[in-house]
Design a protein around this motif. Structure first.
Motif, PDB file in Angstrom:
ATOM      1  N   ARG A 425      37.075  38.020  34.863  1.00 15.29           N
ATOM      2  CA  ARG A 425      35.696  38.483  35.074  1.00 15.29           C
ATOM      3  C   ARG A 425      35.794  40.142  35.661  1.00 15.29           C
ATOM      4  O   ARG A 425      34.592  40.818  35.862  1.00 15.29           O
ATOM      5  CB  ARG A 425      35.345  37.989  36.557  1.00 15.29           C
ATOM      6  CG  ARG A 425      34.909  36.321  36.551  1.00 15.29           C
ATOM      7  CD  ARG A 425      33.563  36.360  35.638  1.00 15.29           C
ATOM      8  NE  ARG A 425      32.637  36.958  36.392  1.00 15.29           N
ATOM      9  CZ  ARG A 425      31.651  36.540  37.566  1.00 15.29           C
ATOM     10  NH1 ARG A 425      31.897  35.424  37.761  1.00 15.29           N
ATOM     11  NH2 ARG A 425      30.882  37.199  37.819  1.00 15.29           N
ATOM     12  N   SER A 474      33.200  43.281  40.285  1.00 12.01           N
ATOM     13  CA  SER A 474      33.136  42.711  39.198  1.00 12.01           C
ATOM     14  C   SER A 474      32.146  41.455  39.217  1.00 12.01           C
ATOM     15  O   SER A 474      31.454  40.989  38.286  1.00 12.01           O
ATOM     16  CB  SER A 474      34.193  42.380  38.606  1.00 12.01           C
ATOM     17  OG  SER A 474      35.421  43.493  38.127  1.00 12.01           O
ATOM     18  N   ARG A 475      32.176  40.949  40.327  1.00 16.81           N
ATOM     19  CA  ARG A 475      31.398  39.868  40.668  1.00 16.81           C
ATOM     20  C   ARG A 475      29.969  39.886  40.955  1.00 16.81           C
ATOM     21  O   ARG A 475      29.015  39.142  40.975  1.00 16.81           O
ATOM     22  CB  ARG A 475      32.084  38.808  41.689  1.00 16.81           C
ATOM     23  CG  ARG A 475      33.082  38.001  41.015  1.00 16.81           C
ATOM     24  CD  ARG A 475      34.502  37.915  41.849  1.00 16.81           C
ATOM     25  NE  ARG A 475      35.564  37.133  40.947  1.00 16.81           N
ATOM     26  CZ  ARG A 475      36.342  37.522  40.175  1.00 16.81           C
ATOM     27  NH1 ARG A 475      35.992  38.850  39.767  1.00 16.81           N
ATOM     28  NH2 ARG A 475      37.161  36.725  39.548  1.00 16.81           N
ATOM     29  N   ALA A 479      29.007  38.524  33.755  1.00 19.74           N
ATOM     30  CA  ALA A 479      30.069  38.259  33.130  1.00 19.74           C
ATOM     31  C   ALA A 479      29.867  38.515  31.701  1.00 19.74           C
ATOM     32  O   ALA A 479      28.769  38.343  31.159  1.00 19.74           O
ATOM     33  CB  ALA A 479      30.505  36.969  33.476  1.00 19.74           C
TER      34      ALA A 479
END
Length: 524
Positions: A425, A474-475, A479
């Motif tokens: 991810r 990143s989350r 994605a």
């Protein structure tokens, strides 16, 4: 310095340049120039890596730390405890990914995995940090060469830097590796000769041990370095050393470039295996030299008077000039020059490789790339020499100063690659944010906000902050699917562990042996 000493030094420098000119033949591409056509023998690459890490910083700085630095002594051996485990992590987790992708610059991985801005920013960070560190180290070594030779400081900077630039520009990675092999042999010979003469002057092993403060013979400081004021805490070296070594040998261009020059993944693993085995005995030699020369320092008023207060790194150069006979003295000065050039050549070649591959190559035709590579090497070499002429003395103890600079950068840099390889991810902007925040936290600690935190912990703080920032940020982003071969899943990791299990078990067992030796040397 006698005429014989100058003949020995001149012969060594001439041999280095002649070897480089010979190796320059048969180079037709940047692949030949920067990674030796990926055909270099693993044992030569291992010795070259060992010579680079065991450079003038170690030749001069480790004996000074053992003999004179306040709070120093054999506790420096703790620095080596985690090297074997770090070699295992690199051999299984990092190096096979880079080898499979056939990289020249390790920062190419960041574009394949994330995007071009991530690659360019982190390559730029490497160029800035490595360029500045190389200039500082060049100046520091030149000061010590000045003590040995009596030449003006500017001449020493130009000689050490200039000869390195010439042979590195001509011969590329081939010259770096094969001159490092020669330099490694000369360094070991120099350490042994210097230690034997110091032992004789001090009267033997028993008088040496009796002369030193018993605390300097304690190899372990049972402390953590978090608010306890410890000067060389065991757990700080264990945690920080593991991160530092994985980063230095695993994602620093100056070291990874040799792994990329091996014939295969298996050969690169053998290179790491030999380096993991040989480094601790070499560090023991440096530490033993510090014990022997430290005893001479305490026994001889002339040596105590010669070494300036607050300048422990002058110990070995003054010992060489005052106590070694003609010819042997020239050999030892040549060994210091060898140690200095073995680290400068690797840094210079890696600076050139990253600049060429990451910034210049997309803008020129293939037919011009080899010539451009040599010009870039010459440019960086000249820049470093000029910087070395003006930088000034920035550290009281060379070996600690160089490693403190590395501790600022290595954790955040390692985080970028680990997140790319292990976290599907992870996104490029999040990586950049993590690296920036990790570096800012470390700089805050360096400037005094963490005054009670031992500096080896900076490797850990930078890594943890950068990883957490990258994972969380990143989350918060959409994605994306990583490019093939850039992410390591569980099945691939298990396969690599199975393929390299003997390598892993052997080095882990060796790490246990090192720990037992270090604890056995502790006198408390």
């Amino acid at each position: 310095m006698s005429t014989l000493d100058w003949i020995v030094i001149a012969a060594y420098l001439a041999l280095t340049l002649g070897m480089s000119a010979y190796l320059a033949r048969g180079q037709f591409s940047p692949d030949d120039y920067y990674v030796g056509g990926r055909t270099m023998p693993w044992w030569a690459l291992a010795l070259s890596t060992l010579a680079t890490q065991s450079s003038a910083n170690s030749f001069i700085g480790i004996p000074a730390f053992v003999a004179l630095v306040p709070g120093g002594g054999l506790s420096w051996l703790q620095y080596e405890l985690m090297l074997p485990l770090a070699m295992v992590v690199i051999a299984v987790l990092l190096m096979p990914v880079f080898r499979t992708l056939r990289l020249i610059s390790v920062y190419e991985y960041l574009e394949l995995r994330f995007d071009r801005p991530t690659r360019l920013v982190l390559s730029g960070v490497f160029l800035l940090s490595r360029g500045l560190a190389t200039g500082v180290a060049l100046y520091a070594v030149a000061v010590l060469v000045e003590v040995c030779t009596g030449l003006p400081l500017a001449w020493c900077v130009v000689i050490v830097g200039g000869v390195t630039v010439v042979y590195d520009t001509m011969g590329g990675m081939q010259a770096v590796v094969w001159t490092d092999v020669m330099q490694m042999m000369l360094m070991v010979l120099g350490i042994v000769a210097c230690g034997a003469i110091a032992l004789q002057l001090a009267g033997g092993v028993a008088p040496v041990l009796a002369a030193l403060d018993p605390s300097r013979l304690d190899a372990v400081q049972w402390a953590h370095g978090i608010g306890d004021g410890a000067r060389a805490p065991l757990w700080g070296f264990v945690a920080g050393g593991l991160v530092l070594y994985i980063s230095y040998y695993g994602v620093d261009q100056s070291q990874v470039q040799r792994q990329l020059a091996a014939v295969s993944v298996h050969e690169a693993q053998r290179m790491l295996w030999l380096n993991g085995l040989a480094r601790f005995p070499l560090t023991l030699l440096y530490a033993g030299l510090g014990v022997a020369v430290g005893a001479v320092y305490l026994q001889h008023e002339a040596l105590r008077a010669a070494v300036p207060a607050g300048k422990p790194d002058y110990l070995i150069p003054y010992f060489i000039t005052m106590y070694l006979p003609s010819g042997i003295r020239g050999l030892l000065v040549a060994a210091i020059l060898a140690a200095a050039m073995s680290s400068r050549d690797s840094a210079l070649n890696s600076l050139s490789a990253a600049t060429m591959r990451d910034f210049v190559e997309p803008h020129i035709t293939p037919s011009r790339r080899l010539v451009a590579s040599r010009w870039i090497t010459a440019f960086w070499g000249t820049l470093i020499v000029v910087f070395g002429l003006f930088v000034g003395d920035l550290a009281d103890n060379l070996v600690e100063g160089i490693n403190q600079v590395g501790a600022l950068f290595y954790g955040p840099l390692l985080a970028a690659f680990l997140c790319g390889i292990l976290d599907r991810r992870a996104r490029g902007p999040a990586v950049l944010a993590g690296v920036a925040l990790g570096l800012l936290v470390n700089l805050a600690l360096y400037w005094g906000l963490g005054a009670t935190l031992f500096w080896m912990w900076w490797n850990v703080t930078g890594l943890v902050v950068a990883v957490l920032t990258t994972v969380i940020a990143s989350r918060l982003m959409p994605a994306v699917t990583p490019a093939p071969g850039t992410v390591l899943d569980g099945a691939a990791l298990r396969t690599r562990l199975a393929d390299a299990h003997r390598f892993c078990i052997g080095l882990v067992a060796y790490g246990v042996v090192i720990a037992m030796v270090v604890v056995a040397l502790d006198r408390r």
